[in-house]
Design a protein around this motif. Structure first.
Motif, short mmCIF file in Angstrom:
data_model
loop_
_atom_site.label_atom_id
_atom_site.label_comp_id
_atom_site.label_asym_id
_atom_site.label_seq_id
_atom_site.Cartn_x
_atom_site.Cartn_y
_atom_site.Cartn_z
N ASP A 133 0.81 -1.19 -0.07
CA ASP A 133 0.10 -0.16 0.09
C ASP A 133 0.91 1.25 -0.22
O ASP A 133 0.30 2.39 0.09
N LEU A 134 2.37 1.14 0.03
CA LEU A 134 3.12 2.27 0.12
C LEU A 134 3.91 2.41 -1.28
O LEU A 134 4.16 1.61 -1.93
N PRO A 135 4.53 3.66 -1.54
CA PRO A 135 4.15 4.83 -0.84
C PRO A 135 2.64 5.39 -0.89
O PRO A 135 2.21 5.14 -2.01
N LYS A 136 2.23 6.23 -0.27
CA LYS A 136 0.88 7.15 -0.64
C LYS A 136 1.53 8.55 -0.96
O LYS A 136 2.39 8.99 0.24
N VAL A 137 1.39 9.11 -1.96
CA VAL A 137 1.63 10.43 -2.08
C VAL A 137 0.52 11.33 -2.54
O VAL A 137 0.29 11.34 -3.90
N TYR A 138 -0.10 11.93 -1.74
CA TYR A 138 -1.37 12.61 -1.84
C TYR A 138 -1.19 14.01 -1.51
O TYR A 138 -0.43 14.42 -0.82
N ASN A 139 -2.15 14.90 -2.17
CA ASN A 139 -2.23 16.31 -1.94
C ASN A 139 -3.37 16.75 -2.03
O ASN A 139 -4.17 16.26 -2.86
N GLN A 140 -3.80 17.88 -1.26
CA GLN A 140 -4.99 18.70 -1.72
C GLN A 140 -4.86 19.95 -1.70
O GLN A 140 -3.84 20.55 -1.17
N TRP A 141 -5.87 20.55 -2.44
CA TRP A 141 -5.88 21.98 -2.87
C TRP A 141 -7.09 22.37 -2.04
O TRP A 141 -8.34 22.03 -2.16
N CYS A 142 -7.05 23.40 -1.01
CA CYS A 142 -8.16 23.64 -0.31
C CYS A 142 -7.72 24.96 0.52
O CYS A 142 -6.65 25.60 0.03
#
Lengths: 479, 479
Positions: A133-142
């Motif tokens: 399940d790795l890596p997790k490379v998430y981003n959010q615009w908020c």
């Protein structure tokens, strides 16, 4: 137009009052408006379009490195915020609390996210089970909220827009690599797109992010010699993972904690653009980030053919991929020039009957006011060249300004007098103790901006206490 | 991978339990996750990428009509929310209230925006003075909060993402024109991009937006025969302008009130896509909105050359502008097929040693499962054709489904039995009275979806009370 009257009033000069100059530019370049909500602003079309370009450029760079976008809730239950001790201490005093939903009081208070580490950890704890399940490379615009006492448009507001990347990795090395990778993307973006040179380095423990093992930063120097932290990238080690129980089974089927990072850039960058490039006529936008790169201003536009010619030039430039508008309003050319300058549009293209006769136009650069006569036969090509040159020269000029305002001190009296009298960065050696940072803050209100990656040995003693020096530090007063 | 185990478990069939089927698809296609914040969800990469495509397509269409993006605060002071009477009555019972900033109670409560009419009005009141300041055609992309009691992913959540356009015009005619223009953009977007046919019409007074003079809507029919309001466009007349004092001086120097509109679309559309196109193997994404349009699945990938060939095909498709990935994981082909189907990727491209020998690949459509053998010489071209055909046929199929589930009733007993026994739209005549709408709601839990622009005369009497009919209405149970 009501705005025009305001525009022709001169703005305060930056030499006279830099803070007032900034406020004038922000308002008169039509970037923001104040609101009935204290400490919050309206980002108007001219300001938001800059943010859209920033988003577009950054998002593309992120995705090239495998980042995926997600969206997490804007609320954080109080119990969740409190799970990581340093983090809650850093943020709890400055969050907005929701206590009622509809007509009913909530069982548990929710804060409006000031940053989303805790939510991402809660999410990752469920999401991550195996090394696969790795890596997790998430981003959010908020948008995020921090209940600041004193606010200034873009630089410090109670609500601001940003991106926050949050990643989880199997190993400490991989997390560190991602932390540095994102810092490098930020630095490259600032230099190449915003024409703003930055110093890359590591924050001292005193200045690092609440809950981070290490914080890396890019620091830019504003026109008034104050520093602006322009982007940060944090390595959390496994601290959050332990607080939130984020574990995976490795290839040997052993349980391991993940290693995490986060990194963010905000609408603050718009403030940086203003304060690095602006002048006493208003905003100056680097061509690569300018929503409108060129404005065609017809001269004697009531004469036959002049307006049609302007539209033709606009069409040519547009076809060549230049972001262009024509100012065909009934204002005077002089007023249109002033407006182009106030709004920071990189070039204006003047074309009247005489120019048409001579098959030419006059291109005027916003930054240098240089007037360049260009044949209409290859207008688009020439304008693109001028924009490219301007982009390069703006970066060079900003770099020269920073270099001219970067000082060296090996003696504490000298250090203090530089901070007091010569606004800019001061490079000086440091022993590594918080006490010396505190003393500098108390004495001259400067802070350690970063321990730059490019270290120099200016002396072997701390500039404050004289004990053996561990690091060379950039110091300065900051926004 | 932990997720795989869940994936291979069959999802509930939609015939057995449509609501459970929906929840299963949302989870197993990896679109969302639940969170510790009740009623709020995480939109995961596969879900958020759909939203990004929706944003991209809508934003482009908006900008072509002169829309400019802005950003307004997420908080609304209570006194501002209360300025328009109908509006506050509609929203106050379902907003989240911020009562504390940092450690201190606020002097005035702030609600987290449920919608931003009041903020835009406050902004416009300062911004608009002259007819030369009009029109204002602004939009923002943001999240909003409505404190719903029962929630479902995408369809009804306490926080959701949307765009909200807010415009101000000199005349009533221009405002009405903009209201309809945006509704048409929404309808066109749904049909052309989401392959989802919609009925365009006007809401009855009972169903219109709090504070609007008229609300227009597009209504879509889900696979289970329930309606889903998919986008709305409101004409406010000068009601808000009077409440907020938004006036301009016209060309004769007289003070006039502006006329306003607002219009919005939300992440709800993702729920609509699922419920219009999905099947018992999972999600089915229309090619034009699918983040990944094609997945290359190598068969017997350990054999020499197979993986390299897959990457080569991927590169060809990518170069032709198709959004494509290769599934080179060590899962079995059968598992990869199931995963492609669950995630709704429009086509998969199977290619193993035998196919390579024959210079071909097998393209399998997600919607019909049709297998099409294609020469590798013109793979990209053929795949693009298949995607185009699929897009058209998905719309046709959805339209046929809607038509097969649209009924006509001229008698109230018939009307009720259709609503109870044949889920879908029921067209019936209506006298214009709220009492008849209330009766239908009480009797069979159906609501007026809209008074369609395309009116028909089914009879001259109201289906409920028998009084003279004024309008033909689409009725139905709705999400």
């Amino acid at each position: 137009m009501a705005n025009n009257k305001k525009l022709v009033e001169a703005i305060t000069s930056m030499e006279e009052d830099f803070a007032q100059w900034y406020t004038d530019v922000v308002k008169k370049a039509d970037l923001i408006d104040y609101t009935s909500v204290k400490g919050c602003m309206v980002i108007k079309p001219a300001g938001y379009a800059i943010w859209e370009n920033i988003q577009h450029e950054l998002d593309r760079r992120f995705k090239e490195t495998g980042v995926e976008n997600v969206y997490l809730p804007m609320f954080i239950p109080e119990s969740l915020l409190q799970k990581e001790k340093d983090h809650v201490e850093g943020f709890a005093p400055e969050v907005a609390w929701v206590t009622h939903g509809g007509l009913e009081p909530l069982q548990e208070r929710l804060c409006v996210r000031p940053t989303s580490e805790t939510l991402f950890c809660d999410f990752y704890a469920k999401e991550i089970q195996s090394h696969r399940d790795l890596p997790k490379v998430y981003n959010q615009w908020c948008s995020v909220v921090r209940w600041e006492k004193t606010t200034r448009p873009f630089l410090r507001s109670r609500e601001f827009l940003w991106q926050e990347g949050h990643t989880a990795h199997a190993t400490a090395e991989e997390a560190e690599e991602r932390t540095i990778q994102m810092l490098n993307i930020y630095a490259d973006f600032c230099e190449q797109v915003l024409a703003m040179p930055v110093v890359k380095g590591k924050k001292t423990d005193k200045e690092k992010f609440a809950g981070a093992e290490s914080t890396y930063t890019i620091e830019a120097l504003m026109h008034d010699g104050k520093a602006l932290q322009s982007g940060t990238s944090h390595n959390f080690g496994d601290g959050f993972a332990k607080a939130f129980g984020i574990q995976y089974t490795d290839k040997e089927n052993k349980l391991q904690y993940v290693h995490q990072t986060s990194w963010g850039m905000t609408t603050r960058l718009i403030g940086a653009i203003i304060m690095v490039h602006g002048d006493n006529s208003g905003l100056v936008l680097p061509p690569r980030i300018a929503p409108v790169q060129a404005v065609v201003i017809p001269i004697q536009q009531k004469k036959e053919g002049v307006l049609d010619n302007a539209y033709k030039l606009q069409a040519q430039l547009k076809a060549a991929g230049i972001r262009v508008k024509t100012d065909d309003t009934d204002k005077s050319p002089g007023f249109k020039f002033a407006e182009q300058e106030m709004r920071g549009i990189p070039v204006r293209i003047e074309c009247g009957p005489k120019d048409m006769e001579a098959n030419q136009a006059v291109v005027v650069r916003r930054d240098t006011r240089e007037k360049i006569t260009v044949s209409l036969d290859n207008l688009a090509e020439e304008v693109q060249k001028i924009l490219d040159t301007m982009q390069v020269e703006m970066l060079e000029r900003a770099r020269a300004h920073r270099e001219a305002h970067t000082y060296t001190a090996t003696d504490y009296e000298e250090f203090k007098s530089i901070v007091e009298e010569k606004p800019g960065f001061v490079k000086a050696m440091w022993c590594g103790c918080k006490e010396c940072e505190d003393k500098i803050k108390d004495d001259v209100q400067a802070t350690s901006r970063c321990m730059p990656f490019e270290q120099e040995t200016l002396s072997d003693k701390c500039v404050v206490c004289g004990k053996p020096a561990k690091k060379m530090v950039y110091w300065g007063r900051a926004y």
